[in-house]
Scaffold this motif. Structure first.
Motif, PDB file in Angstrom:
ATOM      1  N   PRO A 110      39.368  -1.568  43.654  1.00  0.00           N
ATOM      2  CA  PRO A 110      41.100  -1.682  43.752  1.00  0.00           C
ATOM      3  C   PRO A 110      41.822  -0.705  42.386  1.00  0.00           C
ATOM      4  N   ALA A 111      40.972  -0.306  41.673  1.00  0.00           N
ATOM      5  CA  ALA A 111      41.463   0.534  40.348  1.00  0.00           C
ATOM      6  C   ALA A 111      41.211   1.814  40.553  1.00  0.00           C
ATOM      7  N   LEU A 112      40.439   2.153  41.610  1.00  0.00           N
ATOM      8  CA  LEU A 112      40.085   3.794  41.558  1.00  0.00           C
ATOM      9  C   LEU A 112      41.243   4.588  41.457  1.00  0.00           C
ATOM     10  N   SER A 113      42.320   4.363  42.289  1.00  0.00           N
ATOM     11  CA  SER A 113      43.493   5.224  42.244  1.00  0.00           C
ATOM     12  C   SER A 113      44.110   5.297  40.702  1.00  0.00           C
ATOM     13  N   ASN A 114      44.238   3.954  40.003  1.00  0.00           N
ATOM     14  CA  ASN A 114      44.753   4.212  38.708  1.00  0.00           C
ATOM     15  C   ASN A 114      43.613   4.759  37.945  1.00  0.00           C
ATOM     16  N   ILE A 115      42.402   4.860  38.155  1.00  0.00           N
ATOM     17  CA  ILE A 115      41.351   5.473  37.034  1.00  0.00           C
ATOM     18  C   ILE A 115      41.508   7.245  37.504  1.00  0.00           C
ATOM     19  N   GLY A 116      41.708   7.369  38.798  1.00  0.00           N
ATOM     20  CA  GLY A 116      41.882   8.657  39.043  1.00  0.00           C
ATOM     21  C   GLY A 116      43.156   9.362  38.442  1.00  0.00           C
ATOM     22  N   GLN A 117      44.250   8.723  38.529  1.00  0.00           N
ATOM     23  CA  GLN A 117      45.635   9.428  38.117  1.00  0.00           C
ATOM     24  C   GLN A 117      45.522   9.294  36.651  1.00  0.00           C
ATOM     25  N   ASP A 118      44.793   8.478  35.619  1.00  0.00           N
ATOM     26  CA  ASP A 118      44.831   8.399  34.356  1.00  0.00           C
ATOM     27  C   ASP A 118      43.884   9.637  33.808  1.00  0.00           C
ATOM     28  N   LEU A 119      42.819   9.576  34.526  1.00  0.00           N
ATOM     29  CA  LEU A 119      41.700  10.731  34.175  1.00  0.00           C
ATOM     30  C   LEU A 119      41.702  11.842  34.968  1.00  0.00           C
ATOM     31  N   SER A 120      43.006  11.976  35.732  1.00  0.00           N
ATOM     32  CA  SER A 120      43.113  13.593  36.576  1.00  0.00           C
ATOM     33  C   SER A 120      42.138  13.631  37.396  1.00  0.00           C
ATOM     34  N   ILE A 236      43.333  -8.138  37.711  1.00  0.00           N
ATOM     35  CA  ILE A 236      43.493  -7.590  36.127  1.00  0.00           C
ATOM     36  C   ILE A 236      44.067  -6.476  35.907  1.00  0.00           C
ATOM     37  N   THR A 237      43.804  -5.393  37.160  1.00  0.00           N
ATOM     38  CA  THR A 237      44.257  -3.915  37.046  1.00  0.00           C
ATOM     39  C   THR A 237      45.939  -3.845  36.989  1.00  0.00           C
ATOM     40  N   GLN A 238      46.384  -5.094  38.054  1.00  0.00           N
ATOM     41  CA  GLN A 238      47.892  -5.106  38.050  1.00  0.00           C
ATOM     42  C   GLN A 238      48.561  -5.782  36.833  1.00  0.00           C
ATOM     43  N   ALA A 239      47.773  -6.773  36.235  1.00  0.00           N
ATOM     44  CA  ALA A 239      48.353  -7.591  35.042  1.00  0.00           C
ATOM     45  C   ALA A 239      48.110  -7.043  33.669  1.00  0.00           C
ATOM     46  N   LEU A 240      46.936  -6.344  33.595  1.00  0.00           N
ATOM     47  CA  LEU A 240      46.579  -5.786  32.328  1.00  0.00           C
ATOM     48  C   LEU A 240      46.199  -4.193  32.205  1.00  0.00           C
ATOM     49  N   GLY A 241      46.084  -4.013  33.409  1.00  0.00           N
ATOM     50  CA  GLY A 241      45.538  -2.359  33.308  1.00  0.00           C
ATOM     51  C   GLY A 241      44.132  -2.202  33.657  1.00  0.00           C
ATOM     52  N   TRP A 242      43.655  -1.189  34.190  1.00  0.00           N
ATOM     53  CA  TRP A 242      42.054  -0.941  34.439  1.00  0.00           C
ATOM     54  C   TRP A 242      41.124  -1.067  33.502  1.00  0.00           C
ATOM     55  N   ARG A 243      41.523  -0.654  32.024  1.00  0.00           N
ATOM     56  CA  ARG A 243      40.761  -0.548  30.963  1.00  0.00           C
ATOM     57  C   ARG A 243      40.384  -2.018  30.429  1.00  0.00           C
ATOM     58  N   TRP A 244      41.375  -3.034  30.866  1.00  0.00           N
ATOM     59  CA  TRP A 244      41.045  -4.591  30.528  1.00  0.00           C
ATOM     60  C   TRP A 244      40.087  -5.090  31.525  1.00  0.00           C
ATOM     61  N   LEU A 245      40.135  -4.435  32.447  1.00  0.00           N
ATOM     62  CA  LEU A 245      39.047  -4.860  33.665  1.00  0.00           C
ATOM     63  C   LEU A 245      37.527  -4.744  33.133  1.00  0.00           C
ATOM     64  N   PHE A 246      37.324  -3.490  32.477  1.00  0.00           N
ATOM     65  CA  PHE A 246      35.943  -3.298  31.832  1.00  0.00           C
ATOM     66  C   PHE A 246      35.810  -4.587  30.930  1.00  0.00           C
ATOM     67  N   TRP A 247      36.717  -4.554  30.099  1.00  0.00           N
ATOM     68  CA  TRP A 247      36.607  -5.179  28.848  1.00  0.00           C
ATOM     69  C   TRP A 247      36.371  -6.673  28.840  1.00  0.00           C
ATOM     70  N   ILE A 248      37.109  -7.199  29.952  1.00  0.00           N
ATOM     71  CA  ILE A 248      37.039  -8.795  30.195  1.00  0.00           C
ATOM     72  C   ILE A 248      35.597  -9.071  30.756  1.00  0.00           C
ATOM     73  N   VAL A 249      35.172  -8.239  31.569  1.00  0.00           N
ATOM     74  CA  VAL A 249      33.673  -8.623  32.086  1.00  0.00           C
ATOM     75  C   VAL A 249      32.903  -8.189  30.975  1.00  0.00           C
ATOM     76  N   SER A 250      32.986  -7.343  30.135  1.00  0.00           N
ATOM     77  CA  SER A 250      31.920  -7.285  28.915  1.00  0.00           C
ATOM     78  C   SER A 250      31.995  -8.507  28.207  1.00  0.00           C
ATOM     79  N   ILE A 251      33.350  -9.031  27.841  1.00  0.00           N
ATOM     80  CA  ILE A 251      33.184 -10.301  27.269  1.00  0.00           C
ATOM     81  C   ILE A 251      32.409 -11.387  27.975  1.00  0.00           C
ATOM     82  N   PHE A 252      32.739 -11.457  29.250  1.00  0.00           N
ATOM     83  CA  PHE A 252      31.810 -12.609  29.977  1.00  0.00           C
ATOM     84  C   PHE A 252      30.362 -12.316  29.951  1.00  0.00           C
ATOM     85  N   ALA A 253      30.012 -11.073  30.215  1.00  0.00           N
ATOM     86  CA  ALA A 253      28.602 -10.517  29.974  1.00  0.00           C
ATOM     87  C   ALA A 253      28.070 -11.066  28.487  1.00  0.00           C
ATOM     88  N   CYS A 254      28.885 -10.613  27.445  1.00  0.00           N
ATOM     89  CA  CYS A 254      28.432 -10.912  26.317  1.00  0.00           C
ATOM     90  C   CYS A 254      28.095 -12.593  26.205  1.00  0.00           C
TER      91      CYS A 254
END
Length: 447
Positions: A110-120, A236-254
């Motif tokens: 769901p975050a691919l369009s946001n990632i593509g827009q931010d990273l051109s 998460i993408t709508q509420a916090l942005g796509w970057r927090w999507l990675f960070w929240i999962v990293s916290i859970f995995a940690c």
């Protein structure tokens, strides 16, 4: 002059001292003046046993090694004899790790369009950041599985957990396409420990007739990741942005990885025996060893191998085993593969044509449910077959069995949009269903 002693080999090859036998007859009279034949026989038997023990010790001394193994079927050090709560905790840990693995593969959709827009990035390049993670499912286990059979399950699982947390966090910090692609690939290698370690740990701790229960947990929880991943990713993408999507999962995995440091022991039997032999060598000074140490265990030799419903599963296995006079065989896992392919194909047909005809959403969901039942039953049966066929090399064999599946999973998102645009949902899913029947049924019958 030294007295001569005659020695005669007994029938089983043990040297018997004839003079000792004579001494028994001369020096050991009973009150009646004769020696019972049973006493002579007992003395001879004791001497033969002593000679056998000396022969064994002598052979061991010449060989220089004493073999170490588990002390019977009830040895508490054998992972198969660990308590059920301990086994379930271990399976819960590795299953949650599998949840992270499969969730990470789909959560950024769901975050691919946001990632593509931010990273051109264009759509195709953004799609690659999703697919490259799945490609590592094919590469990672091929490298990690043989290593788990050399150094154990625990260190590889912990190392890969740390690797995933590191590079998944870096994904959230990415400022360009190269960083994103490289980080996703390396995070995927860490996550791919799910396919190199989980099933082998299950084989290490559960006996064949019990493994259906373990498969239920180890397959059900990770498969939730493919369902909840896009949902969590969208929220998460709508509420916090796509970057927090990675960070929240990293916290859970940690958190899961940290728990593994305390609650995940080593489960691989040969490694446990090797540690036991090392302790014995240090304590006694004698050359204790294991079959694991005796055989060739180079990484190259290990890689050669790579070339080449829980209650229903357990009951089917137990029924076929009993029918064959309690003789087990890996092929007893195969019969349930046939209905799994049928369910999978029926689900694809149902789901595809429900979407094609714009049917009520519940109709499509029923098709998805049938498809999922087929997938779970097939995965459990195939995994059990691999485990029972390659008990000592479970990790390598399971990694090899995942290779084509992971490559297909990588390639599918690339050609699937074009396929469905050309054929539609109905005929697109029908094509997949026909392929499943054409490949799965003959393969099951051949096994």
């Amino acid at each position: 002059m030294q007295e001569e002693t005659n020695q005669t080999p007994a029938n089983d090859g043990v040297i018997i001292n004839e003079k000792a036998v004579q001494d028994v007859a001369i020096d050991g009279p009973t009150a009646g003046g004769t020696i019972p034949s049973s006493q002579v026989g007992n003395d001879l038997e004791m001497q033969m046993n002593d000679s056998k023990e000396q022969s064994v010790d002598h052979a061991a001394a010449n060989d220089g090694e004493l073999l170490v193994n588990f002390e019977g079927l009830d040895d508490p050090d054998d992972p198969h004899n660990w308590s059920p709560p301990k086994k379930w905790i271990i399976m819960l840990l590795v299953s949650l790790s599998g949840l992270v693995t499969l969730m990470s593969g789909s959560m950024i959709a769901p975050a691919l369009s946001n990632i593509g827009q931010d990273l051109s990035l264009d759509d195709a390049t953004a799609q690659l950041s999703l697919s490259i993670f799945v490609l590592s499912y094919a590469v990672g286990p091929m490298l990690l599985a043989p290593v788990t059979e050399l150094y154990g399950r625990r260190p590889i699982w912990l190392f890969c957990g740390c690797l995933y947390v590191l590079w998944n966090t870096v994904c959230g910090l990415a400022r360009n396409n190269a960083t994103m692609i490289a980080s996703r690939l390396l995070a995927g290698v860490g996550a791919s420990a799910e396919f190199a370690v989980t099933v082998p740990i299950l084989a290490d701790t559960w006996r064949p007739e019990e493994r259906g229960k373990g498969y239920a947990l180890s397959s059900a929880i990770p498969l939730l990741g493919t369902a909840v991943g896009p949902i969590i990713g969208g929220v998460i993408t709508q509420a916090l942005g796509w970057r927090w999507l990675f960070w929240i999962v990293s916290i859970f995995a940690c958190c899961i990885t940290v728990a593994g440091f305390f609650f995940l022991p080593e489960t691989y039997g040969p490694i446990l025996l090797t540690r036991k032999a090392k302790i014995l060598r240090k304590a006694t000074g004698r050359e204790y060893c294991t079959e694991f140490e005796r055989s060739t265990k180079s990484l190259q030799a290990k890689l050669q191998l790579l070339k080449g419903g829980p209650r229903v599963l357990d009951r089917s296995y137990a029924y076929l085993k009993k029918k064959n006079r309690d003789v087990a065989a890996p092929e007893y896992r195969v019969p349930l593969m046939v209905p799994s392919w049928i369910l999978l194909s029926v689900g694809l047909f149902w789901y595809g044509w429900a979407g094609e005809t714009r049917a009520y959403w519940l109709v499509a969901d029923v098709g998805v449910g049938i498809f999922s039942c087929g997938v779970i039953l097939g995965v459990q049966s195939a995994s059990a077959y691999v485990v029972d066929s390659y008990l000592q090399y479970t990790a390598s064999a399971y990694a090899a069995s995942q290779l084509l599946r992971s490559i297909t999973a990588f390639a599918f998102p690339i050609f699937a949009p074009t396929m469905y645009q050309s054929l539609g949902y109905g005929w697109g899913n029908s094509l997949l269903a026909f392929l499943a029947l054409a490949i799965g049924i003959p393969a099951s019958l051949l096994l």
